[in-house]
Design a protein around this motif. Structure first.
Motif, PDB file in Angstrom:
ATOM      1  N   GLU A  26      53.723  53.776  39.340  1.00 26.49           N
ATOM      2  CA  GLU A  26      53.298  54.688  40.397  1.00 26.49           C
ATOM      3  C   GLU A  26      53.730  54.202  41.770  1.00 26.49           C
ATOM      4  OE1 GLU A  26      51.255  53.360  38.152  1.00 26.49           O
ATOM      5  OE2 GLU A  26      50.880  55.083  36.834  1.00 26.49           O
ATOM      6  N   GLY A  27      54.072  55.157  42.611  1.00 22.72           N
ATOM      7  CA  GLY A  27      54.428  54.833  43.980  1.00 22.72           C
ATOM      8  C   GLY A  27      54.437  56.070  44.849  1.00 22.72           C
ATOM      9  N   THR A  28      54.245  55.866  46.151  1.00 19.02           N
ATOM     10  CA  THR A  28      54.253  56.951  47.133  1.00 19.02           C
ATOM     11  C   THR A  28      55.354  56.702  48.149  1.00 19.02           C
ATOM     12  OG1 THR A  28      51.872  57.345  46.909  1.00 19.02           O
ATOM     13  CG2 THR A  28      52.934  58.132  48.927  1.00 19.02           C
ATOM     14  N   PHE A  29      56.252  57.674  48.282  1.00 18.85           N
ATOM     15  CA  PHE A  29      57.341  57.573  49.256  1.00 18.85           C
ATOM     16  C   PHE A  29      57.125  58.636  50.329  1.00 18.85           C
ATOM     17  CE2 PHE A  29      61.680  55.632  49.570  1.00 18.85           C
ATOM     18  CZ  PHE A  29      61.952  56.093  50.834  1.00 18.85           C
ATOM     19  N   THR A  30      56.963  58.187  51.574  1.00 17.51           N
ATOM     20  CA  THR A  30      56.873  59.092  52.719  1.00 17.51           C
ATOM     21  C   THR A  30      58.220  59.069  53.435  1.00 17.51           C
ATOM     22  OG1 THR A  30      54.514  58.612  52.973  1.00 17.51           O
ATOM     23  CG2 THR A  30      55.636  59.638  54.834  1.00 17.51           C
ATOM     24  N   TYR A  31      58.907  60.200  53.465  1.00 17.95           N
ATOM     25  CA  TYR A  31      60.255  60.277  54.014  1.00 17.95           C
ATOM     26  C   TYR A  31      60.237  60.424  55.526  1.00 17.95           C
ATOM     27  CZ  TYR A  31      61.950  60.680  49.247  1.00 17.95           C
ATOM     28  OH  TYR A  31      62.240  60.431  47.942  1.00 17.95           O
ATOM     29  N   VAL A  32      61.392  60.189  56.132  1.00 18.22           N
ATOM     30  CA  VAL A  32      61.498  60.195  57.580  1.00 18.22           C
ATOM     31  C   VAL A  32      61.179  61.574  58.162  1.00 18.22           C
ATOM     32  CG1 VAL A  32      63.978  60.723  57.598  1.00 18.22           C
ATOM     33  CG2 VAL A  32      62.965  59.468  59.517  1.00 18.22           C
ATOM     34  N   ASN A  33      61.382  62.634  57.389  1.00 17.60           N
ATOM     35  CA  ASN A  33      61.093  63.986  57.883  1.00 17.60           C
ATOM     36  C   ASN A  33      59.662  64.425  57.588  1.00 17.60           C
ATOM     37  OD1 ASN A  33      61.139  64.426  55.146  1.00 17.60           O
ATOM     38  ND2 ASN A  33      62.676  66.051  55.191  1.00 17.60           N
ATOM     39  N   GLY A  34      58.834  63.534  57.014  1.00 15.25           N
ATOM     40  CA  GLY A  34      57.441  63.860  56.738  1.00 15.25           C
ATOM     41  C   GLY A  34      57.163  64.306  55.321  1.00 15.25           C
ATOM     42  N   ASP A  35      58.195  64.566  54.529  1.00 12.49           N
ATOM     43  CA  ASP A  35      57.989  64.906  53.122  1.00 12.49           C
ATOM     44  C   ASP A  35      57.362  63.719  52.384  1.00 12.49           C
ATOM     45  OD1 ASP A  35      59.306  67.194  53.837  1.00 12.49           O
ATOM     46  OD2 ASP A  35      61.036  66.888  52.532  1.00 12.49           O
ATOM     47  N   ILE A  36      56.625  64.007  51.308  1.00 10.96           N
ATOM     48  CA  ILE A  36      55.951  62.946  50.559  1.00 10.96           C
ATOM     49  C   ILE A  36      56.119  63.196  49.064  1.00 10.96           C
ATOM     50  CG2 ILE A  36      53.742  61.819  50.054  1.00 10.96           C
ATOM     51  CD1 ILE A  36      52.767  62.622  52.793  1.00 10.96           C
ATOM     52  N   TYR A  37      56.481  62.146  48.347  1.00 11.95           N
ATOM     53  CA  TYR A  37      56.461  62.179  46.885  1.00 11.95           C
ATOM     54  C   TYR A  37      55.423  61.186  46.395  1.00 11.95           C
ATOM     55  CZ  TYR A  37      57.675  61.381  42.010  1.00 11.95           C
ATOM     56  OH  TYR A  37      57.610  61.241  40.649  1.00 11.95           O
ATOM     57  N   VAL A  38      54.528  61.654  45.527  1.00 16.31           N
ATOM     58  CA  VAL A  38      53.506  60.805  44.922  1.00 16.31           C
ATOM     59  C   VAL A  38      53.648  60.931  43.415  1.00 16.31           C
ATOM     60  CG1 VAL A  38      51.039  60.322  44.686  1.00 16.31           C
ATOM     61  CG2 VAL A  38      51.931  61.203  46.857  1.00 16.31           C
ATOM     62  N   GLY A  39      53.918  59.822  42.751  1.00 17.61           N
ATOM     63  CA  GLY A  39      54.058  59.929  41.310  1.00 17.61           C
ATOM     64  C   GLY A  39      54.708  58.715  40.689  1.00 17.61           C
ATOM     65  N   GLN A  40      55.320  58.931  39.550  1.00 11.87           N
ATOM     66  CA  GLN A  40      55.888  57.847  38.762  1.00 11.87           C
ATOM     67  C   GLN A  40      57.377  57.667  39.067  1.00 11.87           C
ATOM     68  OE1 GLN A  40      54.771  59.442  34.892  1.00 11.87           O
ATOM     69  NE2 GLN A  40      53.017  58.054  34.749  1.00 11.87           N
ATOM     70  N   TRP A  41      57.845  56.416  38.882  1.00 14.90           N
ATOM     71  CA  TRP A  41      59.232  56.060  39.116  1.00 14.90           C
ATOM     72  C   TRP A  41      59.729  55.213  37.954  1.00 14.90           C
ATOM     73  CZ3 TRP A  41      61.549  57.114  44.066  1.00 14.90           C
ATOM     74  CH2 TRP A  41      60.658  57.603  45.031  1.00 14.90           C
ATOM     75  N   ARG A  42      61.030  55.252  37.734  1.00 14.31           N
ATOM     76  CA  ARG A  42      61.645  54.377  36.741  1.00 14.31           C
ATOM     77  C   ARG A  42      63.034  53.981  37.233  1.00 14.31           C
ATOM     78  NH1 ARG A  42      61.957  56.255  30.606  1.00 14.31           N
ATOM     79  NH2 ARG A  42      63.444  57.784  31.468  1.00 14.31           N
ATOM     80  N   ALA A  43      63.274  52.663  37.281  1.00 15.98           N
ATOM     81  CA  ALA A  43      64.565  52.120  37.707  1.00 15.98           C
ATOM     82  C   ALA A  43      65.021  52.701  39.047  1.00 15.98           C
ATOM     83  CB  ALA A  43      65.623  52.352  36.636  1.00 15.98           C
ATOM     84  N   GLY A  44      64.079  52.873  39.974  1.00 10.40           N
ATOM     85  CA  GLY A  44      64.411  53.306  41.321  1.00 10.40           C
ATOM     86  C   GLY A  44      64.439  54.800  41.553  1.00 10.40           C
ATOM     87  N   LYS A  45      64.216  55.608  40.490  1.00  8.18           N
ATOM     88  CA  LYS A  45      64.274  57.057  40.635  1.00  8.18           C
ATOM     89  C   LYS A  45      62.941  57.703  40.243  1.00  8.18           C
ATOM     90  CE  LYS A  45      69.228  57.413  39.622  1.00  8.18           C
ATOM     91  NZ  LYS A  45      70.244  58.078  38.776  1.00  8.18           N
ATOM     92  N   LYS A  46      62.698  58.878  40.812  1.00  8.35           N
ATOM     93  CA  LYS A  46      61.523  59.646  40.399  1.00  8.35           C
ATOM     94  C   LYS A  46      61.663  59.959  38.915  1.00  8.35           C
ATOM     95  CE  LYS A  46      61.612  61.994  44.893  1.00  8.35           C
ATOM     96  NZ  LYS A  46      63.013  61.639  45.209  1.00  8.35           N
ATOM     97  N   ASN A  47      60.667  59.580  38.142  1.00  6.19           N
ATOM     98  CA  ASN A  47      60.749  59.780  36.701  1.00  6.19           C
ATOM     99  C   ASN A  47      59.342  59.769  36.123  1.00  6.19           C
ATOM    100  OD1 ASN A  47      61.596  59.634  33.889  1.00  6.19           O
ATOM    101  ND2 ASN A  47      63.542  58.899  34.679  1.00  6.19           N
ATOM    102  N   GLY A  48      58.959  60.852  35.470  1.00  6.91           N
ATOM    103  CA  GLY A  48      57.605  60.996  34.947  1.00  6.91           C
ATOM    104  C   GLY A  48      56.869  62.080  35.718  1.00  6.91           C
ATOM    105  N   ARG A  49      55.557  61.972  35.768  1.00  9.90           N
ATOM    106  CA  ARG A  49      54.749  62.951  36.480  1.00  9.90           C
ATOM    107  C   ARG A  49      54.764  62.673  37.970  1.00  9.90           C
ATOM    108  NH1 ARG A  49      53.545  67.591  34.455  1.00  9.90           N
ATOM    109  NH2 ARG A  49      51.678  67.676  35.775  1.00  9.90           N
TER     110      ARG A  49
END
Length: 299
Positions: free
Chosen positions: A162-185
């Protein structure tokens, strides 16, 4: 020495053509960031330890304990060492751009829980480049072998991913990652209009899930290139539903530069630019707790 590879920007918002259907036409977004990370080869540095004014002549070789490393190109690492490797808690700061990582290490790589802050600082001699896309953002979550999330060989649902990425433009991804990429829920929220992509992700892109609007309207179905694709259903706040099928058509202009993706070490394969079109199917209206075939536009 920091190796500045490419890091994934936000996915472009889905857009659609709905003749007569009151679904907003959306913008295309996706500024991407250039990220920093340690290189595979250690640069020259000086390592200072407690109670010694001079750096260790052998560097970190076989050293265990807390130390402060000052690298030749301006990077710094303040943290723990085990048998000469960065291991345990530490803070690594890159001179270029001013990026910093604070968290856990294993065998010189980010591993465990940590926080990475991406910045856009310029060197004193560097001139500002207005044409360069802004960079920045913050990731807070788990790492494995230097990359966000779990290892490539692991299942994100069964690992610390699990990890949360807040982008420079304010977008946010909250969820699972694998090998550096969004992967999973995961859930990606667009700052500009508060729409969301909620569902299952693979290799940085949503595969199946929902496209949710602030008023409660949502589309449920499959996606390709982060846009609706194939059969799906629109569900409206009053309970009415509209089934149908999305098709995609390639847009001209394939000579454009590829956007960056969620890969810290290598540029990804470019996704084709496509138009999407929705073909109407059956409409279902809900009245008084019952469901009946009806026109979508009945009151």
């Amino acid at each position: 020495q920091g190796r500045h590879g490419t890091e994934g920007g936000p996915p472009p918002l889905p857009s659609s053509r709905h003749p007569g259907l009151a679904v907003p036409r959306l913008r295309r977004c996706g500024e991407f960031d250039t990220m920093g990370d340690e290189g595979e080869e250690e640069p020259k540095y000086k390592l200072y330890v407690k109670h010694q004014e001079e750096p260790l002549k052998t560097g970190s070789q076989n050293y265990g304990g807390y130390g402060k490393a000052y690298y030749e190109k301006g990077d710094t690492y303040f943290g723990n060492y085990v048998q000469g490797h960065r291991q345990g808690r530490g803070v690594y700061t890159w001179k270029k751009f001013g990026d910093s990582y604070e968290g856990e290490y294993e065998d010189n790589k980010k591993h465990g829980f940590g926080k990475f802050v991406y910045r856009d600082q310029l060197d004193e001699e560097e001139e500002p480049d207005e044409a360069r896309p802004p960079r920045g953002g913050t990731y807070i979550g788990f790492y494995s072998e230097g990359l966000r999330g779990c290892k490539e060989s692991q299942n994100p649902s069964e690992s610390q991913s699990e990890g949360t990425f807040t982008y420079v433009n304010g977008d946010i991804y909250v969820g699972q990652w694998r090998a550096g990429k969004k992967n999973g829920r995961g859930t990606y929220t667009y700052a500009k209009d508060s729409t969301k992509l909620v569902g299952d992700w693979e290799n940085g892109k949503i595969q199946v899930g929902k496209w949710v609007f602030p008023n409660g309207t949502f589309y449920s179905g499959k996606f390709r290139y982060n846009k609706p694709y194939g059969q799906g259903v629109w569900v409206f706040p009053n309970g009415n539903q509209l089934t149908g099928e999305y098709t995609q058509k390639d847009q001209p202009g394939e000579d454009d530069e590829p956007p960056a993706e969620d890969d810290e070490n290598a540029p990804p394969k470019k996704d084709p630019k496509v138009w999407v079109n929705f073909k109407f199917g059956d409409a279902v209206a809900v009245r008084g707790g019952s469901m009946a075939q009806a026109s979508l536009y009945d009151d």
